[in-house]
Design an enzyme around this catalytic site. Structure first.
Site, PDB file in Angstrom:
ATOM      1  N   TYR A  40      43.098  33.228  25.697  1.00 44.99           N
ATOM      2  CA  TYR A  40      41.976  32.883  26.564  1.00 44.99           C
ATOM      3  C   TYR A  40      42.217  31.517  27.203  1.00 44.99           C
ATOM      4  CZ  TYR A  40      39.138  36.666  24.490  1.00 44.99           C
ATOM      5  OH  TYR A  40      38.634  37.876  24.069  1.00 44.99           O
ATOM      6  N   LEU A 189      26.918  43.873  29.210  1.00 44.36           N
ATOM      7  CA  LEU A 189      26.190  43.752  30.475  1.00 44.36           C
ATOM      8  C   LEU A 189      26.914  44.426  31.624  1.00 44.36           C
ATOM      9  CD1 LEU A 189      24.786  40.120  30.239  1.00 44.36           C
ATOM     10  CD2 LEU A 189      23.892  42.258  29.300  1.00 44.36           C
ATOM     11  N   GLY A 190      27.913  45.243  31.290  1.00 44.53           N
ATOM     12  CA  GLY A 190      28.573  46.033  32.323  1.00 44.53           C
ATOM     13  C   GLY A 190      29.171  45.202  33.431  1.00 44.53           C
ATOM     14  N   GLY A 192      28.284  42.427  34.653  1.00 43.79           N
ATOM     15  CA  GLY A 192      27.298  41.832  35.539  1.00 43.79           C
ATOM     16  C   GLY A 192      26.400  42.813  36.255  1.00 43.79           C
TER      17      GLY A 192
END
Length: 312
Positions: A40, A189-190, A192
Site C-alpha cells: 500500500y 460501498l461498491g 463509491g
C-alpha cells in the site's frame, strides 16, 4: 468479536497527520483491527500506521497485513508468494510497522507456480516462531481456502463483498461457515456507488473502467436510489445502510471501512446501531438481486512465477 476494522490502504506520508488522528478515533470507538498491506503506497501505509500505533499499548490493537503483491509507481505488476521469500516480506513489514509480530498475515494473491499448501505452510512456520499470530487468506477460491485450512488453521478469509458484488454468497461464505472461518469484507460501498452522493448525482465516483462502464451508470444509479429511499426512512445514510445490511445478513462478518478522515470513520461506525427488520432486509436484497446491477465485479486474476497470466 470485531465487527468493523479500519482499512489503511490510503495512508501515506502526505496525509500522515489525518491518518494518525483517524487511528486514534478508531481506538477511542472500540475499533481494534487495522488492515494494511506491505504494498500500500509502496510501504508508506505500514510506516504511517506504525507511527500511529506506537503510542498505544500493543494488546489494544490487531494488525492485519497482506503480502506478496509487487507494486510499481503506477500499479501492481505481479506477485511474489514464493514460500522461500515469505520470511523476508514479513521482516520488512515488521520494520516499517515497528512491531515484533503481526496479528494476521495473509498472501495478497496466489501463484499457480506454488501449491497453496506450501505458501500457507510457510506462513504457519512464522506462527510457530511467534512472528505471526494467525494465518489469513484473501482473494482466493473456496477450494483454495479449504486446502489452506487443511495445512494451518485459517483465522479470517478476506474478499470483496457488497450489495453490488454478492459473489461471495455462492461458495465462499458457505465454505467459511462450514469451516468456522469468519469473513472479512472490503469494498462494502461498491467503489463509491453505494453512497448518497452517487444516488443524488452530487458527486461522480471514481469509476474503474474494468468494473463499470460509463453507459451503465444511470441504470445503476436508479437501483441505488431505491436503497437511498429506505435509508431516508431509517434516518441514516445510504452507505451506512449498505454496511448494516452486510453485517446483519452475515453475523460472523467483519467489515473493513477504508478512510484517512476521522469524521468519516466516526460517521461510518453509526452503521453498527442500525437494526433492520426482516422485511427491510428482504427488500434490500431484492433491490440488489444478482444480475440487476451492471458491472461491479472484480475479475479473478491469475499469476504464475510472479507474472500475470490472465483473467477468469
Amino acid at each position: 468479536m470485531f465487527r468493523i476494522g479500519l482499512g489503511c490502504m490510503g495512508m501515506a506520508r502526505r496525509n500522515e497527520e489525518s491518518s494518525i488522528r483517524t487511528v486514534d478515533v478508531a481506538l477511542d470507538h472500540g475499533v481494534r483491527m487495522f488492515n494494511t498491506g506491505e504494498f500500500y503506497n509502496g510501504g508508506e501505509s505500514e510506516i504511517v500506521l506504525g507511527n500511529a500505533l506506537r503510542r498505544h499499548p500493543r494488546d489494544k490493537y490487531f494488525v492485519s497485513v497482506k503480502f506478496g503483491a509487487l507494486p510499481s509507481t503506477t500499479s501492481l505488476y505481479g506477485v511474489d508468494v514464493n514460500p522461500f521469500n515469505v520470511r523476508a516480506h514479513l521482516t520488512y513489514s515488521l520494520g516499517r510497522l515497528g512491531l515484533d509480530y503481526v496479528d494476521l498475515y495473509e498472501p495478497a494473491r496466489m501463484d499457480d507456480a506454488y501449491p497453496v499448501e506450501e505458501v500457507i505452510e510457510a506462513v504457519g512456520d512464522l506462527v510457530k516462531e511467534g512472528l505471526v499470530r494467525y494465518v489469513g487468506m484473501t482473494e482466493t477460491s473456496a477450494e483454495e481456502l479449504r486446502r489452506g485450512n487443511s495445512v494451518c488453521p485459517i483465522k479470517y478469509f478476506e474478499k470483496e463483498y457488497s450489495l453490488l458484488n454478492r459473489q461471495m454468497e455462492a461458495k465462499d461464505l458457505p465454505t467459511c461457515s462450514e469451516l468456522g472461518i469468519p469473513a472479512i469484507a472490503y469494498g462494502l460501498l461498491g467503489h463509491g456507488l453505494l453512497t448518497d452522493s452517487f444516488a443524488t448525482g452530487e458527486r461522480k465516483p471514481h469509476i474503474l473502467p474494468f468494473l463499470f462502464r460509463e453507459e451503465d451508470m444511470e441504470h445503476n444509479r436508479a437501483i441505488v436510489c431505491q436503497l437511498k429511499e429506505i435509508a431516508d426512512g431509517k434516518g441514516c445514510s445510504t452507505s451506512n445502510l449498505a454496511v448494516a445490511w452486510a453485517l446483519q445478513r452475515n453475523p460472523d462478518m467483519l467489515a473493513i471501512i477504508g478512510t484517512t478522515h476521522p469524521d468519516h470513520l466516526a460517521d461510518s461506525l453509526k452503521a453498527l446501531d442500525i437494526v433492520l427488520t426482516d422485511g427491510e432486509m428482504q427488500a434490500i436484497s431484492d433491490i440488489f438481486a444478482p444480475g440487476r446491477v451492471r458491472g461491479g465485479v472484480l475479475p479473478t486474476t491469475h499469476y504464475k512465477n510472479g507474472r500475470f497470466t490472465g483473467i477468469g
